[in-house]
Design an enzyme around this catalytic site. Sequence first.
Site, PDB file in Angstrom:
ATOM      1  CG  HIS A  80       0.714   5.899   6.628  1.00 39.09           C
ATOM      2  ND1 HIS A  80       0.118   7.137   6.788  1.00 39.09           N
ATOM      3  CD2 HIS A  80      -0.271   5.071   6.156  1.00 39.09           C
ATOM      4  CE1 HIS A  80      -1.150   7.069   6.435  1.00 39.09           C
ATOM      5  NE2 HIS A  80      -1.416   5.828   6.039  1.00 39.09           N
ATOM      6  CD  GLU A 122     -15.589  12.709  -3.400  1.00 40.03           C
ATOM      7  OE1 GLU A 122     -15.945  12.985  -4.528  1.00 40.03           O
ATOM      8  OE2 GLU A 122     -16.331  12.799  -2.408  1.00 40.03           O
ATOM      9  CG  HIS A 128      -4.986   9.087   5.254  1.00 42.35           C
ATOM     10  ND1 HIS A 128      -5.597   8.571   4.130  1.00 42.35           N
ATOM     11  CD2 HIS A 128      -4.233   8.093   5.753  1.00 42.35           C
ATOM     12  CE1 HIS A 128      -5.240   7.303   3.984  1.00 42.35           C
ATOM     13  NE2 HIS A 128      -4.411   6.989   4.954  1.00 42.35           N
ATOM     14  CD  GLU A 149      -3.989   4.155   7.719  1.00 43.87           C
ATOM     15  OE1 GLU A 149      -4.059   4.976   6.773  1.00 43.87           O
ATOM     16  OE2 GLU A 149      -3.263   3.142   7.688  1.00 43.87           O
ATOM     17  NE  ARG A 164      -3.512   2.710   0.660  1.00 41.88           N
ATOM     18  CZ  ARG A 164      -3.231   3.819  -0.032  1.00 41.88           C
ATOM     19  NH1 ARG A 164      -2.277   3.823  -0.950  1.00 41.88           N
ATOM     20  NH2 ARG A 164      -3.912   4.922   0.179  1.00 41.88           N
ATOM     21  CG  HIS A 183      -1.102   6.503   1.736  1.00 41.35           C
ATOM     22  ND1 HIS A 183      -0.537   5.264   1.940  1.00 41.35           N
ATOM     23  CD2 HIS A 183      -2.133   6.582   2.618  1.00 41.35           C
ATOM     24  CE1 HIS A 183      -1.193   4.625   2.886  1.00 41.35           C
ATOM     25  NE2 HIS A 183      -2.169   5.408   3.329  1.00 41.35           N
TER      26      HIS A 183
HETATM   27 FE   LIG Z   1      -3.269   5.210   5.101  1.00 37.79          FE
END
Ligand SMILES: [Fe+2]
Length: 385
Positions: free
Chosen positions: A141, A164, A97, A102, A92, A95
């Site tokens: 992360h 989104e 947020h 999270e 993953r 990125h």
């Molecule tokens: Fe994340």
Amino acid sequence: MSSSTPSRRSLFEALSSASLGIAATALIAREVKAAPPEETHGEQLESFKFDIENQKGWVGEAGSAKEATVAEFPVSQSIAGVSMRLEPGAIRELHWHALAAEWAYVLEGRCRTTVISPNGQAEVSEFEPGDTWYFPRGHGHAIQGLGPGVCHFLLGFDNGHFSEFGTFSVTDWIAHTSPHILTRNLLLPESAFTQFPKKEVYIGPGKLPAHALENVRNADLQPSQAQHKFRLDQLTPHVFEGGQERIVSSREFPIQTTLTAVRMDLKPGALREMHWHPHADEWQYYVKGGARVTIFGSHGRVRTEEFKAGQVAFIKQGYGHYIEQTGDEPTELLILFNSGIYEEISLSAWLGANPASLLSDNFGISADLVDRMPRKSAGISAKRG
Ligand SMILES: [Fe+2]
Ligand SMILES: [Fe+2]
């Protein structure tokens, strides 16, 4: 409320002292307009159930993700969830947020995370089933599946709108930055950037790390906590007749300032007693087994839903609720609250906090019946009969 808005008392007085004249009608109109939506009489409670594991979601060669954001589950404004699966080695990608912190709980398999804090501190940790992480809003992360087999984890976010416009991926940024800036910033020739992904990768394949972090021999000495990691299943539970609870708030896990996480285990026939949370919404994910959840939204509004593994519930702040375990197998659920401080008030504790005579008058029952009611919380009570 502005000073010109009538209080309920003044409305009552206007209604009782005057006949229903124009003045009183105007007062009623203003009162109804001023009432928040939750207090509109006769309106049904909206659905508080979502079948997250039954969605198709995002599927790629290296993994998958199923979301429960406000787009899929409108009642859940303050908390969102994602059920994510990574193949061995899958990444993953890097990125952050912008809108949410999270949290995650590993359900199956193993994974490794990397995270950077604003003070430049880097942390690499490995996770097994029962372990959780918490990345504050904006901390960069990445997550990698370690195998053997798929790593499945539940992600929770302290904002239902996190997805989104709220998730920023490194490949997306690079793909949309001009080559002459990239050359200056990343010190590679412009030609090198033709090899980079042309759009966001999200979840992509990767090689297993050459070395797994090796645990120390004595499992009791395995650290229960790093800055971003907490081994929730290792916490000593609160044990009740009908089940148990492990509660991880910011008290146990200091960085987790915006969420409290709970693992709840219910024995067959158990009742998680009637209660409410004064300052937080509650989000539930059913891992195993079944339950029937009933919420009370004031003004005579109640709603009951049945839950099974893979389904999500959302209970608004302050709403009364209880959980009845269903089925012959124990029920396991994970719960998030959108506050780092855990608070609850149970009906039984409240009854214990009042004089018997007051309860006798309030309910219109004898002192003997009042005496038989509980004086303190039962938490999770066992099957009756
Ligand atoms: Fe994340
Ligand atoms: Fe609750």
